[in-house]
Design an enzyme around this catalytic site. Structure first.
Site, PDB file in Angstrom:
ATOM      1  N   GLU A 126     -10.166 -16.070  -9.418  1.00 18.88           N
ATOM      2  CA  GLU A 126     -10.447 -16.064 -11.270  1.00 18.88           C
ATOM      3  C   GLU A 126      -9.008 -17.099 -11.281  1.00 18.88           C
ATOM      4  O   GLU A 126      -8.265 -16.790 -12.359  1.00 18.88           O
ATOM      5  CB  GLU A 126     -11.104 -15.001 -11.688  1.00 18.88           C
ATOM      6  N   TYR A 179     -18.783 -10.942 -11.155  1.00 18.81           N
ATOM      7  CA  TYR A 179     -18.147 -12.170 -11.977  1.00 18.81           C
ATOM      8  C   TYR A 179     -18.192 -11.145 -14.011  1.00 18.81           C
ATOM      9  O   TYR A 179     -17.000 -11.814 -14.877  1.00 18.81           O
ATOM     10  CB  TYR A 179     -18.159 -13.304 -12.020  1.00 18.81           C
ATOM     11  N   SER A 197     -13.055  -4.442 -18.478  1.00 20.55           N
ATOM     12  CA  SER A 197     -12.710  -5.924 -18.814  1.00 20.55           C
ATOM     13  C   SER A 197     -11.060  -6.157 -19.646  1.00 20.55           C
ATOM     14  O   SER A 197     -10.540  -5.444 -20.761  1.00 20.55           O
ATOM     15  CB  SER A 197     -13.709  -6.545 -19.751  1.00 20.55           C
ATOM     16  N   ASP A 240      -8.832 -16.031 -20.474  1.00 21.29           N
ATOM     17  CA  ASP A 240      -9.913 -17.335 -20.011  1.00 21.29           C
ATOM     18  C   ASP A 240      -9.713 -18.664 -20.257  1.00 21.29           C
ATOM     19  O   ASP A 240      -9.653 -19.075 -21.830  1.00 21.29           O
ATOM     20  CB  ASP A 240     -11.214 -17.236 -19.367  1.00 21.29           C
TER      21      ASP A 240
END
Length: 191
Positions: free
Chosen positions: A150, A85, A92, A101
């Site tokens: 996700e 994760y 990233s 997010d």
């Protein structure tokens, strides 16, 4: 396809350690972070799209909030634990300033799969592409993205590409593979 907006960022296609997006801004969306925190920042075009997306969610009675936007290479290096994760530094999407997010108070602003079952998560799945975002790591595509599901992680890719990926159900990895083979969207320019 040279646009940063459609760029594939993953373990095989990392960003340089010194990459910092131009035009990082805190656009003022509701955030689970204090003013001045770098994770409130997004690349300007992505920030404007996120503002429209979140404002619409609020007009529809939802409580969608940002949790994490921009993350520098150095910050990612500190966070990296080897967990699936947490991406290694340079891999990233948060470093690009194009990833956000999101979560909601119903699940205490946590980043968990439970988000997909909330009203906000269901709404996001259907509305993110309208504003140029994709759910970057969908369920049942882990073998392609190499990242677990996700439902909270959205990535700005432009409205045309977001619509195409949403309608076809393919990932950014699959799109780039098709692009490299000359068969993406029947030759349409989605950048």
């Amino acid at each position: 396809m040279n646009s940063i907006y459609t760029r594939l960022i993953n373990r095989e296609h990392p960003l340089p350690a010194d990459y910092i997006p131009e035009g990082l801004v805190d656009i003022g969306i509701p955030f689970d972070a204090l003013p001045g925190d770098p994770k409130r920042l997004l690349e300007k075009t992505a920030a404007l799209a996120a503002l429209e997306l979140i404002n619409r969610s609020h007009r529809e009675g939802l409580n969608l909030c940002g949790v994490s936007g921009y993350r520098s290479y150095e910050r990612q290096k500190k966070l990296y634990t080897g967990s699936p994760y947490v991406a290694p530094p340079g891999t990233s999407e948060h470093q690009s300033g194009l990833a956000l997010d999101v979560s909601c108070p119903q699940i205490r602003m946590e980043l968990t799969e439970e988000f997909a079952e909330t009203r906000e998560g269901i709404w996001l799945l259907h509305h993110a592409p309208i504003y140029g975002f994709i759910l970057r790591y969908p369920a049942n595509k882990e073998h392609i993205t190499q990242v677990p599901y996700e439902p909270w992680h959205i990535r700005y890719v432009t409205k045309p590409l977001a619509a195409y990926l949403s309608l076809t159900g393919i990932t950014l990895e699959e799109y780039h593979e098709m692009e490299n083979n000359g068969s993406a969207a029947g030759g349409m320019d989605l950048t």
